[in-house]
Design a protein around this motif. Structure first.
Motif, PDB file in Angstrom:
ATOM      1  N   LEU A   1       2.481   1.862  -3.494  1.00 53.92           N
ATOM      2  CA  LEU A   1       1.429   2.392  -4.429  1.00 53.92           C
ATOM      3  C   LEU A   1       1.080   3.861  -4.207  1.00 53.92           C
ATOM      4  N   ASP A   2       0.977   4.134  -2.962  1.00 51.32           N
ATOM      5  CA  ASP A   2       0.502   5.584  -2.511  1.00 51.32           C
ATOM      6  C   ASP A   2       1.768   6.292  -3.184  1.00 51.32           C
TER       7      ASP A   2
ATOM      8  N   SER B   1      -0.894   8.035 -18.463  1.00 43.43           N
ATOM      9  CA  SER B   1      -1.419   6.720 -18.357  1.00 43.43           C
ATOM     10  C   SER B   1      -2.038   5.907 -19.201  1.00 43.43           C
TER      11      SER B   1
ATOM     12  N   TYR C   1      -6.170   1.821  -9.820  1.00 48.70           N
ATOM     13  CA  TYR C   1      -4.936   2.484 -10.077  1.00 48.70           C
ATOM     14  C   TYR C   1      -5.048   2.944 -11.449  1.00 48.70           C
TER      15      TYR C   1
ATOM     16  N   GLN D   1       0.995  -1.150  -0.122  1.00 50.64           N
ATOM     17  CA  GLN D   1       0.097   0.154  -0.088  1.00 50.64           C
ATOM     18  C   GLN D   1       0.934   1.133  -0.074  1.00 50.64           C
TER      19      GLN D   1
ATOM     20  N   ARG E   1       2.011   6.314  -7.086  1.00 46.49           N
ATOM     21  CA  ARG E   1       0.706   7.241  -7.647  1.00 46.49           C
ATOM     22  C   ARG E   1       0.957   8.731  -7.941  1.00 46.49           C
TER      23      ARG E   1
ATOM     24  N   GLN F   1      -7.349  -0.253  -4.272  1.00 49.00           N
ATOM     25  CA  GLN F   1      -6.468   0.526  -4.839  1.00 49.00           C
ATOM     26  C   GLN F   1      -6.022  -0.163  -6.215  1.00 49.00           C
ATOM     27  N   LEU F   2      -5.850  -1.342  -6.127  1.00 46.73           N
ATOM     28  CA  LEU F   2      -5.124  -2.237  -7.173  1.00 46.73           C
ATOM     29  C   LEU F   2      -6.085  -2.080  -8.310  1.00 46.73           C
TER      30      LEU F   2
END
Length: 370
Positions: free
Chosen positions: A43-44, A213, A106, A40, A47, A102-103
């Motif tokens: 990822l945070d 993205s 994302y 986590q 991002r 979150q995954l």
């Protein structure tokens, strides 16, 4: 102690690649609360980091991507505080599901190398990734009925989106599936031979990543496609779900859950896969089979956000009930495979007991802010 998750950033031709490697091969990379928080946190960070264009998630060792959550720790929490609150287990579920969500949502490409055993929480990680690779050695299962849990980590979402009644069948029987089945059921996007892993990583590092993205998702697909469509990529294993989909649909076309359970447990077949699926339900908790089936029914039209909110409610209630602790004891601790389930057959389970598992155990859902 080695890091439970290897977190690093590697420079590509342009831009950078985030790398997450589940690093507990002795436990088949089973997820702990520490691992969830490391994933986590990365990822945070990534991002908001414009230099990190894409992320790769894989597992250490050759046996497994991830065999699930650390069930022994959940068992200790559940059995240590009968009736709850079960602090560790409930915290684990809330944080794991937040990471899963979150995954799924994302914005940047996340490539999952789903090699070897992918079970439970491992499937939750892989299912949420945007580019999911399976190999000839991939073995996927949601075997929670055998320990009186339920296919969580978003299982209420992806099982309900599988062809026909296949998701319901897999959830009730703990049947395992291979790479061909994963592609058919929507659990994976590409088949790439296991021996191509290093070449795939090298190719991703050779990409000149863009600044948005959408561009980077296109670059990811372009890079992976070369491997999945290459001559000599390897041979897909024989499919198991698609050839039996008509049979699976008929088995699950019962008048109620009890009729479905009866039909599956009465399968008369020489096929090894179908027989093992039948035996999985025969062994499993009949109480769990009912909350598994009801969870799938109640979430069939739910949003992804609602799915995780409903899963954390059911998971919390299960941790506070002794059926789960007994299932883990019989299968993974004493390993006698003789669980003393609360009810020997499904029709003996009181409807009001099942209702209790779908009643909020707290004033506010811990994932209300998703």
């Amino acid at each position: 102690m080695p890091d439970a998750v290897l977190v690093r950033v590697e420079s590509a031709a342009a831009g950078k690649l985030g790398r997450l490697t589940l690093n507990s091969p002795e436990t088949l990379n089973s997820l702990t609360l520490e691992m969830v928080e490391l994933i986590q946190g990365a990822l945070d960070d990534w991002r908001e980091d414009p230099s990190v264009a894409a992320i790769v998630i894989d597992g250490s060792g050759e046996k497994a991507f991830c065999a699930g959550g650390d069930v022994h720790a959940l068992h200790a929490s559940s059995s240590g505080t009968p009736g709850g609150p079960c602090e560790y287990a409930e915290t684990f579920f809330a944080r794991e599901y937040r990471m899963n969500y979150q995954l799924h949502t994302y914005p940047k490409p996340i490539i999952c190398w789903g090699h070897g055993i992918v079970m439970g929480g491992g499937l939750g990680v892989m299912a949420g990734c945007s580019h999911r690779i399976v190999t000839e050695a991939t073995r996927i299962a949601m075997p929670e009925v055998n320990i009186a849990l339920f296919p969580d980590v978003g299982g209420s979402w992806f099982l309900n989106h599988m062809p026909g009644a296949s998701g319901r069948f897999l959830a009730l029987t703990a049947a395992s599936v291979n790479a061909s089945d994963a592609l058919f059921c929507g659990l994976a996007d590409r088949f790439i031979s296991a021996d191509q892993k290093d070449a795939v990583i090298a190719a991703l590092l050779a990409v000149s990543w863009g600044s948005d993205s959408a561009t980077n998702h296109a670059l990811t697909r372009h890079t992976l496609r070369r491997f999945s469509e290459a001559a000599g990529n390897g041979e897909l294993p024989k499919a198991q779900v698609e050839p039996y989909l008509e049979t699976i649909n008929a088995l699950c076309d019962g008048d109620d859950i009890h009729d479905v359970i009866d039909r599956i447990m009465a399968i008369d077949t020489d096929d090894r896969w179908l027989a093992k699926a039948r035996d999985g339900l025969i062994y499993g908790s009949k109480l769990a089979a009912q909350w598994i089936d009801r969870q799938l029914f109640e979430t069939r039209h739910s949003s992804l956000r609602e799915v995780f909110q409903q899963e954390v409610q059911l998971g919390t209630n299960i941790m506070r009930h002794p059926e789960f602790a007994e299932g883990v004891r019989a299968l993974l601790i004493d390993k006698d495979r003789k669980p003393d389930w609360s009810y020997a057959e499904s029709r003996a389970v009181p409807a009001e007991l099942v209702d209790q598992f779908f009643t909020a155990p707290w004033p506010e859902n811990p994932l209300a802010d998703l």
